[in-house]
Motif scaffolding. Structure first.
Motif, short mmCIF file in Angstrom:
data_model
loop_
_atom_site.label_atom_id
_atom_site.label_comp_id
_atom_site.label_asym_id
_atom_site.label_seq_id
_atom_site.Cartn_x
_atom_site.Cartn_y
_atom_site.Cartn_z
N PHE A 136 0.63 -1.20 -0.05
CA PHE A 136 -0.02 0.12 -0.09
C PHE A 136 0.84 1.19 -0.13
CE2 PHE A 136 -2.39 -3.35 2.22
CZ PHE A 136 -3.37 -3.37 1.20
N ASN A 137 2.03 1.31 0.39
CA ASN A 137 2.81 2.13 0.29
C ASN A 137 3.91 2.53 -0.56
OD1 ASN A 137 1.27 3.87 2.58
ND2 ASN A 137 2.48 2.40 4.12
N ALA A 138 3.77 3.23 -1.14
CA ALA A 138 5.02 3.76 -2.33
C ALA A 138 6.25 3.89 -1.65
CB ALA A 138 4.72 4.80 -3.30
N PHE A 139 6.42 4.39 -0.64
CA PHE A 139 7.74 4.60 -0.07
C PHE A 139 8.24 3.31 0.60
CE2 PHE A 139 4.48 5.85 3.28
CZ PHE A 139 5.01 4.91 4.46
N VAL A 140 7.52 2.24 0.60
CA VAL A 140 8.21 0.98 1.15
C VAL A 140 8.34 0.24 -0.27
CG1 VAL A 140 7.58 -1.36 2.32
CG2 VAL A 140 7.10 1.04 3.39
N LEU A 141 7.17 0.11 -1.08
CA LEU A 141 7.51 -0.94 -2.13
C LEU A 141 8.24 -0.31 -3.08
CD1 LEU A 141 6.26 -3.37 -3.72
CD2 LEU A 141 4.38 -1.72 -4.72
N TRP A 142 8.44 0.84 -3.63
CA TRP A 142 9.56 1.24 -4.62
C TRP A 142 11.01 1.00 -4.24
CZ3 TRP A 142 10.16 6.63 -7.22
CH2 TRP A 142 10.74 6.60 -8.35
N PRO A 143 11.48 1.26 -2.96
CA PRO A 143 12.75 0.76 -2.57
C PRO A 143 12.91 -0.66 -2.55
CG PRO A 143 11.79 2.30 -0.77
CD PRO A 143 11.03 2.11 -2.00
N LEU A 144 11.88 -1.35 -2.11
CA LEU A 144 11.89 -2.82 -2.02
C LEU A 144 12.02 -3.43 -3.50
CD1 LEU A 144 11.94 -5.44 -0.32
CD2 LEU A 144 9.29 -5.26 -0.39
N ALA A 145 11.28 -3.03 -4.40
CA ALA A 145 11.36 -3.44 -5.61
C ALA A 145 12.97 -3.28 -6.24
CB ALA A 145 10.26 -2.76 -6.84
N GLU A 146 13.60 -2.15 -5.78
CA GLU A 146 14.78 -1.85 -6.31
C GLU A 146 15.74 -2.71 -5.89
OE1 GLU A 146 15.40 2.87 -7.21
OE2 GLU A 146 16.37 1.91 -5.29
N LEU A 147 15.47 -3.13 -4.48
CA LEU A 147 16.41 -3.91 -3.80
C LEU A 147 16.46 -5.40 -4.02
CD1 LEU A 147 18.98 -3.61 -2.06
CD2 LEU A 147 17.47 -3.49 -0.06
N LEU A 179 4.67 -5.85 -8.75
CA LEU A 179 3.94 -5.07 -7.80
C LEU A 179 4.12 -3.68 -8.01
CD1 LEU A 179 4.06 -7.32 -4.59
CD2 LEU A 179 1.92 -6.93 -6.07
N TRP A 180 5.47 -3.37 -8.11
CA TRP A 180 5.61 -1.72 -8.40
C TRP A 180 5.20 -1.45 -9.55
CZ3 TRP A 180 5.63 2.65 -6.35
CH2 TRP A 180 6.53 3.72 -6.89
N GLN A 181 5.47 -2.24 -10.68
CA GLN A 181 4.86 -1.85 -12.16
C GLN A 181 3.58 -1.65 -12.08
OE1 GLN A 181 6.63 -5.09 -14.25
NE2 GLN A 181 8.64 -3.66 -14.82
N GLN A 182 2.79 -2.42 -11.23
CA GLN A 182 1.11 -2.41 -11.15
C GLN A 182 0.68 -1.48 -10.12
OE1 GLN A 182 -0.06 -6.46 -10.24
NE2 GLN A 182 0.35 -7.37 -12.16
N TYR A 183 1.50 -0.69 -9.24
CA TYR A 183 1.07 0.21 -8.53
C TYR A 183 0.68 1.46 -9.16
CZ TYR A 183 1.26 2.85 -3.97
OH TYR A 183 0.99 3.67 -3.08
N ASP A 184 -0.55 2.07 -8.45
CA ASP A 184 -1.12 3.36 -8.82
C ASP A 184 -0.06 4.42 -8.42
OD1 ASP A 184 -2.47 5.68 -9.64
OD2 ASP A 184 -4.33 5.08 -8.12
#
Length: 170
Positions: A116-127, A143-148
């Motif tokens: 639900f939180n971009a500030f968690v998902l984007w860095p996690l998707a990077e790592l 999940l990040w690609q599908q995130y709104d």
């Protein structure tokens, strides 16, 4: 040996507390792998922007001991227990993943805010782009690609890590 993913966030003296938190994590867990640092608007309250990132480490500690270590590091960095859920933070450290564990106690794993939180998902998707979420079965990159991305605004920011920090950065 467990692989853990750790979310860090701060909006009170953020450069100072992020550096200190990472150095403390390194003392307890050794080598860290790090995402980029992101700046994000506060979520759930009006406040100054946050710096957020995700770190990865290996540990022999139990989930309980990992969480207790995070609380100790937060307290050493000025975190006051009992604050409102949505409020400024000197340092917030959360366990996102502990291998593929799915549990509610002593903490929810995988941590719900990953989805639900971009500030968690984007860095996690990077790592961990190819790691699969143990409940939904999709990679963090998918999940990040599908995130709104209109939901929450964040952006990568330049950040100079302490020379004392032994880490691998994305």
């Amino acid at each position: 040996m467990a692989k853990i993913y750790i979310s860090l966030g701060t909006n009170i003296e953020p450069e100072l507390h992020l550096q200190a938190g990472l150095l403390d994590l390194q003392q307890h867990f050794g080598h860290l792998s790090l995402s980029r640092v992101f700046e994000s608007e506060s979520v759930g309250f009006k406040g100054t922007n946050f710096l957020n990132m995700v770190a990865c480490a290996d540990t022999d500690m139990s989930i309980e001991d990992v969480v207790a270590t995070f609380k100790m590091i937060e307290q050493a960095n000025g975190r006051i227990r009992g604050e409102k859920k949505f409020s400024p933070r000197s340092l917030d450290i959360d366990l996102l993943l502990y291998n593929d564990e799915i549990t509610r106690q002593p903490v929810e794993l995988p941590r719900g805010e990953i989805l639900f939180n971009a500030f968690v998902l984007w860095p996690l998707a990077e790592l961990a782009p190819d790691v699969l979420h143990p409940v939904v079965g999709l990679s963090y990159q998918t999940l990040w690609q599908q995130y709104d991305k209109q939901q929450q605004h964040l952006w990568p920011v330049p950040f100079t890590f302490s020379p004392q920090l032994r880490c691998t950065s994305v």
